[in-house]
Design an enzyme around this catalytic site. Structure first.
Site, PDB file in Angstrom:
ATOM      1  N   SER A 102      50.461   7.274 -29.281  1.00 37.96           N
ATOM      2  CA  SER A 102      49.212   7.994 -29.049  1.00 37.96           C
ATOM      3  C   SER A 102      48.923   8.009 -27.550  1.00 37.96           C
ATOM      4  O   SER A 102      49.673   7.436 -26.762  1.00 37.96           O
ATOM      5  CB  SER A 102      48.063   7.320 -29.795  1.00 37.96           C
ATOM      6  OG  SER A 102      47.786   6.079 -29.181  1.00 37.96           O
ATOM      7  N   LYS A 103      47.829   8.649 -27.209  1.00 40.11           N
ATOM      8  CA  LYS A 103      47.464   8.812 -25.796  1.00 40.11           C
ATOM      9  C   LYS A 103      47.465   7.504 -25.033  1.00 40.11           C
ATOM     10  O   LYS A 103      47.854   7.430 -23.880  1.00 40.11           O
ATOM     11  CB  LYS A 103      46.071   9.441 -25.703  1.00 40.11           C
ATOM     12  CG  LYS A 103      46.093  10.923 -25.859  1.00 40.11           C
ATOM     13  CD  LYS A 103      45.100  11.570 -24.870  1.00 40.11           C
ATOM     14  CE  LYS A 103      45.260  13.067 -24.843  1.00 40.11           C
ATOM     15  NZ  LYS A 103      44.887  13.701 -26.123  1.00 40.11           N
ATOM     16  N   ARG A 104      47.024   6.438 -25.704  1.00 41.23           N
ATOM     17  CA  ARG A 104      46.873   5.194 -24.949  1.00 41.23           C
ATOM     18  C   ARG A 104      48.215   4.600 -24.529  1.00 41.23           C
ATOM     19  O   ARG A 104      48.269   3.695 -23.698  1.00 41.23           O
ATOM     20  CB  ARG A 104      45.979   4.236 -25.724  1.00 41.23           C
ATOM     21  CG  ARG A 104      46.613   3.214 -26.560  1.00 41.23           C
ATOM     22  CD  ARG A 104      45.623   2.586 -27.512  1.00 41.23           C
ATOM     23  NE  ARG A 104      46.225   2.536 -28.823  1.00 41.23           N
ATOM     24  CZ  ARG A 104      47.155   1.650 -29.148  1.00 41.23           C
ATOM     25  NH1 ARG A 104      47.545   0.761 -28.269  1.00 41.23           N
ATOM     26  NH2 ARG A 104      47.690   1.659 -30.340  1.00 41.23           N
TER      27      ARG A 104
END
Ligand code: GLU
Length: 468
Positions: A240-242
């Site tokens: 994911s983005k993180r």
């Protein structure tokens, strides 16, 4: 099993970015097609008209192009095929494999509630209605799915995955607004494109069950399914983005080479023993779907950097120079005529430690500086009278070097140290600062060679003429 010639495809939906997972799916389809002498195709699933802008479609083609995986035939656009999708729906109805469902939104809501409370899937009363009783008002078309038994997705990676038919509702094939639905379109397109192997992310495994039922209803040959495990972040959670970047374009911007991505992504879920680095030709020779593992793959930045460093060390310096120039322009730096040649000449001396082309851009920067260089405080303090005198003598020795290259310069520097009765350590650091203006630079002979004779001597002169 069928002996049709292998045809694979990726079927991205344009979203404005090309996800790294899509790149890996493309790679596996591409490798398998190349391995089998088959054909690799692209279908743009552009039925979401709002997201499927021209720009979003171009992101996909740009990504594939950058990765070096262009399709073997012109791309197919799903939306343009809606009439064909409707035609197949009509055929399914004619075959008695699909029916018109006249349930209104309110009726459907009531049936949903009832199904929920009875712990079953939605069923329409229209399923068994005689077509001669079909009224003249809006309807959706649903597939008449089997009610009993199992639908088996025979997956080349996951093995047989069983779905109880009682848990599958009658899939809507055509909405009441006349638009074909996703699963129907995918099946019709894959059939018409003669796709033999559907290799895609395992988030589509449930769709495979739905799609299998449609193939059976049409008496079409079911492709071989191969559902790839997802890519996870270094911590094991779904990417994911993180976890940082996920878009192919970002890997480009971060200074990774396409061959790095190909090599690295091949290792995500597939691999050849412990081999870390392998060429496209090797991957093509070795790749087989049955060797894809079913456990999720984890993104590992250290490995990615290691592989990128390998390809940076292997790449043609002129090509890397072109990439460095782009980076410098992106950074807003002024690029002059001749810089590209200078960078090309410098790259062999500075690339060994570079993990990305961004780092490469940093390490070639010294060669691009204009005379006279501004020297940092530390370099100035090193320029004592004694050091200046020594650099002056060294300059004289350098002017005698006939062939301005690394071996001759190394020899000359060593000989000078000896004749001056000091170790190279006595003048190495100040000379490097004088040559680089304090920027990162390779060893002395490398820096001198990269700069060339005139520029090197000029930079030394500039430093010697500075007031102490
Ligand atoms: N359009 C789907 C996606 O982008 C892929 C469908 C398929 O490969 O069958 O996830």
């Amino acid at each position: 099993m069928s002996d049709r010639p292998v045809r694979t495809r990726i079927a991205p939906s344009p979203t404005g970015m090309m996800h790294i997972g899509t790149a890996r799916t493309a790679l596996f389809n591409w490798l398998f097609a190349r391995h089998t002498g088959g054909t690799f195709l692209v279908r743009v699933e552009d039925t979401d008209r709002e997201r499927s802008t021209e720009a979003a479609v171009q992101v996909i083609f740009g990504g594939l192009n950058w990765l070096g995986m262009t399709p073997d035939e012109p791309p197919v656009f799903q939306y343009a095929r809606a009439d064909r999708h409707r035609e197949v729906v009509a055929e399914l109805v004619a075959r008695g494999q699909a029916y018109r469902d006249y349930m209104t939104a309110e009726e459907l809501e009531i049936e949903r509630e009832r199904a929920r409370s009875e712990g079953r899937v939605v069923r329409s009363a229209w399923r068994e209605a005689d077509p001669s009783t079909w009224p003249d008002r809006p309807y959706a078309v649903r597939l008449k799915s089997p009610l009993e038994g199992d639908t088996v997705v025979a997956d080349a990676i996951k093995g047989d995955v069983r779905f109880q038919n009682s848990t599958l509702d009658d899939l809507i094939l055509l909405r009441s607004d006349g638009n074909p639905t996703y699963n129907l379109a995918v099946v019709v397109d894959d059939h018409d494109m003669a796709i033999t192997h559907v290799i895609r992310g395992d988030d589509h495994l449930n769709n495979a069950a739905r799609q299998t039922v449609i193939y059976q209803a049409m008496d079409w040959e079911i492709p071989i399914w191969a559902h790839l495990p997802m890519i996870h972040g270094p911590d094991g959670a779904k990417l994911s983005k993180r976890h940082g970047s996920q878009a192919v374009g970002e890997f480009d911007e971060m200074g990774y080479l396409p061959e790095t991505l190909r090599n690295y992504l091949a290792k995500l879920g597939w691999g050849h023993g412990d081999d870390e680095i392998f060429s496209d030709a090797q991957a093509i020779a070795w790749f087989d779907i049955k060797d894809v593992v079913s456990a999720p793959a984890r993104l590992d930045w250290a490995k990615l950097n290691h592989i990128n460093n390998h390809y940076i060390r292997e790449a043609d310096p002129a090509r890397l120079a072109g990439l460095v120039i782009e980076i410098l322009k992106r950074r807003g730096e002024v690029v002059r005529q001749g810089d590209e040649t200078l960078i090309t000449r410098t790259i062999p001396f500075v690339r060994d430690g570079a993990k990305t082309t961004l780092e490469l851009a940093d390490t070639v920067a010294f060669v691009l500086k204009s005379r006279p260089l501004a020297l940092p405080e530390k370099a100035l303090s090193q320029l004592t009278d004694e050091t200046r005198a020594r650099l002056g003598r060294l300059r004289g020795a350098l002017t005698q070097v006939a062939d301005w290259n690394v071996p001759s310069l190394e020899l000359a520097i060593r000989a000078f140290a000896e004749s001056d009765g000091v170790g190279i350590g006595k003048f190495g650091a100040p000379l490097r600062s004088v040559l680089s203006g304090g920027a990162p630079a390779p060893d002395l002979a490398g820096a001198l060679t990269a700069l060339g004779r005139d520029e090197s001597l000029g930079r030394i002169d500039d430093a010697l003429s500075l007031r102490a």
